[in-house]
Motif scaffolding. Structure first.
Motif, PDB file in Angstrom:
ATOM      1  N   ALA A  27       0.843  -1.198   0.000  1.00  0.00           N
ATOM      2  CA  ALA A  27       0.000   0.000   0.000  1.00  0.00           C
ATOM      3  C   ALA A  27       0.872   1.239   0.000  1.00  0.00           C
ATOM      4  O   ALA A  27       1.963   1.251   0.566  1.00  0.00           O
ATOM      5  N   SER A  28       0.382   2.268  -0.665  1.00  0.00           N
ATOM      6  CA  SER A  28       1.052   3.563  -0.611  1.00  0.00           C
ATOM      7  C   SER A  28      -0.001   4.657  -0.590  1.00  0.00           C
ATOM      8  O   SER A  28      -0.992   4.594  -1.312  1.00  0.00           O
ATOM      9  N   ASP A  29       0.230   5.611   0.289  1.00  0.00           N
ATOM     10  CA  ASP A  29      -0.614   6.796   0.344  1.00  0.00           C
ATOM     11  C   ASP A  29      -0.343   7.544  -0.954  1.00  0.00           C
ATOM     12  O   ASP A  29       0.794   7.613  -1.414  1.00  0.00           O
ATOM     13  N   THR A  30      -1.355   8.077  -1.569  1.00  0.00           N
ATOM     14  CA  THR A  30      -1.123   8.758  -2.833  1.00  0.00           C
ATOM     15  C   THR A  30      -1.737  10.139  -2.816  1.00  0.00           C
ATOM     16  O   THR A  30      -2.771  10.374  -2.218  1.00  0.00           O
ATOM     17  N   GLU A  31      -1.071  11.029  -3.468  1.00  0.00           N
ATOM     18  CA  GLU A  31      -1.509  12.418  -3.584  1.00  0.00           C
ATOM     19  C   GLU A  31      -2.201  12.578  -4.932  1.00  0.00           C
ATOM     20  O   GLU A  31      -1.657  12.202  -5.963  1.00  0.00           O
ATOM     21  N   LEU A  32      -3.400  13.127  -4.925  1.00  0.00           N
ATOM     22  CA  LEU A  32      -4.179  13.252  -6.161  1.00  0.00           C
ATOM     23  C   LEU A  32      -4.211  14.675  -6.714  1.00  0.00           C
ATOM     24  O   LEU A  32      -4.962  14.948  -7.647  1.00  0.00           O
TER      25      LEU A  32
ATOM     26  N   SER B  62     -11.619  -0.171   4.885  1.00  0.00           N
ATOM     27  CA  SER B  62     -11.181  -1.173   5.867  1.00  0.00           C
ATOM     28  C   SER B  62     -11.785  -2.535   5.553  1.00  0.00           C
ATOM     29  O   SER B  62     -11.101  -3.564   5.639  1.00  0.00           O
ATOM     30  N   GLU B  63     -13.063  -2.562   5.186  1.00  0.00           N
ATOM     31  CA  GLU B  63     -13.729  -3.824   4.837  1.00  0.00           C
ATOM     32  C   GLU B  63     -13.127  -4.437   3.578  1.00  0.00           C
ATOM     33  O   GLU B  63     -12.943  -5.657   3.490  1.00  0.00           O
ATOM     34  N   ILE B  64     -12.813  -3.595   2.602  1.00  0.00           N
ATOM     35  CA  ILE B  64     -12.182  -4.087   1.371  1.00  0.00           C
ATOM     36  C   ILE B  64     -10.814  -4.671   1.698  1.00  0.00           C
ATOM     37  O   ILE B  64     -10.461  -5.760   1.247  1.00  0.00           O
ATOM     38  N   ALA B  65     -10.044  -3.951   2.500  1.00  0.00           N
ATOM     39  CA  ALA B  65      -8.715  -4.443   2.892  1.00  0.00           C
ATOM     40  C   ALA B  65      -8.827  -5.769   3.646  1.00  0.00           C
ATOM     41  O   ALA B  65      -8.006  -6.672   3.437  1.00  0.00           O
ATOM     42  N   ASP B  66      -9.838  -5.913   4.499  1.00  0.00           N
ATOM     43  CA  ASP B  66     -10.054  -7.179   5.210  1.00  0.00           C
ATOM     44  C   ASP B  66     -10.297  -8.307   4.217  1.00  0.00           C
ATOM     45  O   ASP B  66      -9.722  -9.394   4.341  1.00  0.00           O
ATOM     46  N   ALA B  67     -11.153  -8.061   3.232  1.00  0.00           N
ATOM     47  CA  ALA B  67     -11.472  -9.085   2.237  1.00  0.00           C
ATOM     48  C   ALA B  67     -10.248  -9.459   1.401  1.00  0.00           C
ATOM     49  O   ALA B  67     -10.086 -10.621   1.016  1.00  0.00           O
TER      50      ALA B  67
ATOM     51  N   VAL C 145      -1.373  -3.410   5.870  1.00  0.00           N
ATOM     52  CA  VAL C 145      -0.637  -2.517   4.968  1.00  0.00           C
ATOM     53  C   VAL C 145      -1.434  -1.264   4.648  1.00  0.00           C
ATOM     54  O   VAL C 145      -0.868  -0.179   4.525  1.00  0.00           O
ATOM     55  N   LEU C 146      -2.755  -1.390   4.566  1.00  0.00           N
ATOM     56  CA  LEU C 146      -3.576  -0.194   4.322  1.00  0.00           C
ATOM     57  C   LEU C 146      -3.558   0.721   5.531  1.00  0.00           C
ATOM     58  O   LEU C 146      -3.383   1.939   5.416  1.00  0.00           O
ATOM     59  N   GLU C 147      -3.740   0.155   6.700  1.00  0.00           N
ATOM     60  CA  GLU C 147      -3.755   0.976   7.917  1.00  0.00           C
ATOM     61  C   GLU C 147      -2.412   1.642   8.174  1.00  0.00           C
ATOM     62  O   GLU C 147      -2.348   2.701   8.778  1.00  0.00           O
ATOM     63  N   ALA C 148      -1.333   1.041   7.701  1.00  0.00           N
ATOM     64  CA  ALA C 148      -0.002   1.630   7.878  1.00  0.00           C
ATOM     65  C   ALA C 148       0.154   2.942   7.113  1.00  0.00           C
ATOM     66  O   ALA C 148       0.928   3.801   7.517  1.00  0.00           O
ATOM     67  N   VAL C 149      -0.590   3.106   6.015  1.00  0.00           N
ATOM     68  CA  VAL C 149      -0.479   4.359   5.248  1.00  0.00           C
ATOM     69  C   VAL C 149      -1.568   5.363   5.592  1.00  0.00           C
ATOM     70  O   VAL C 149      -1.542   6.488   5.114  1.00  0.00           O
ATOM     71  N   ARG C 150      -2.517   4.974   6.419  1.00  0.00           N
ATOM     72  CA  ARG C 150      -3.584   5.898   6.821  1.00  0.00           C
ATOM     73  C   ARG C 150      -3.073   7.020   7.636  1.00  0.00           C
ATOM     74  O   ARG C 150      -2.458   7.244   8.453  1.00  0.00           O
TER      75      ARG C 150
END
Length: 180
Positions: free
Chosen positions: A16-21, A164-169, A175-180
């Motif tokens: 996962a990576s935080d991204t700037e839009l 969060s639900e998508i990441a769980d599935a 890895v998602l929570e690490a970039v939050r």
């Protein structure tokens, strides 16, 4: 408040990576950004959420066209990031470029700039504006089916818990929570 992240599948799992839009203006720009994070032709998910209002997921694989799902098209249309995801094709309307071209070559005698009697100058929205955006989910709800989340589950997600639900599935919550 917005949150955007890229989830790229690798042979070792998801990264996962935080991204700037800020520099992303179109769906094609977002797809290019996601392809830069890809490993080979593995899928990359661009996930965007606006706190409690809507979420969107874009799936990019190789050079295939992006697959898009938006939880609430009407809410997303009021957002600059949401507008990136809501293409004319996804909304089921003609692209604005074609509408403008049709107006330029209109053969009803108004080609020379004469006002068309059906035009209104009351400031109303033109066809294809946000008044034609349907409320509720729109797009490809099956884009995560082969990754562990079926279409019914995706459509029923609440915007505040969706990523969060998508990441769980997908098995990548950490890895998602690490970039939050």
């Amino acid at each position: 408040m917005y949150f955007a992240a890229l989830l790229a599948r690798t042979e070792d799992g998801w990264e996962a990576s935080d991204t700037e839009l800020d520099d992303v203006e179109t769906l094609a720009d977002l797809a290019d950004l996601a392809r830069e994070a890809a490993t080979d032709d593995e899928p990359v998910l661009a996930c965007i959420e606006q706190e409690g209002a809507w979420f969107g997921v874009v799936r990019i694989e190789g050079e295939d066209d992006p697959r898009v799902f938006v939880s609430d098209a009407a809410a997303a249309m009021r957002s600059s990031y949401g507008e990136i995801l809501l293409s004319d094709e996804l909304l089921g309307r003609e692209p604005e470029d074609l509408e403008a071209l049709d107006q330029l070559v209109d053969l009803d005698g108004t080609e020379d700039g004469e006002p068309d009697s059906k035009d209104s100058s009351d400031g109303g929205e033109q066809a294809g504006g946000s008044d034609t955006t349907p409320p509720g989910p729109i797009g490809d709800a099956k884009l995560l089916a082969d990754l562990g989340m079926d279409d019914k589950a995706l459509v029923s997600l609440a915007p505040e818990d969706a990523l969060s639900e998508i990441a769980d599935a997908l098995g990548c919550t950490d890895v998602l929570e690490a970039v939050r």
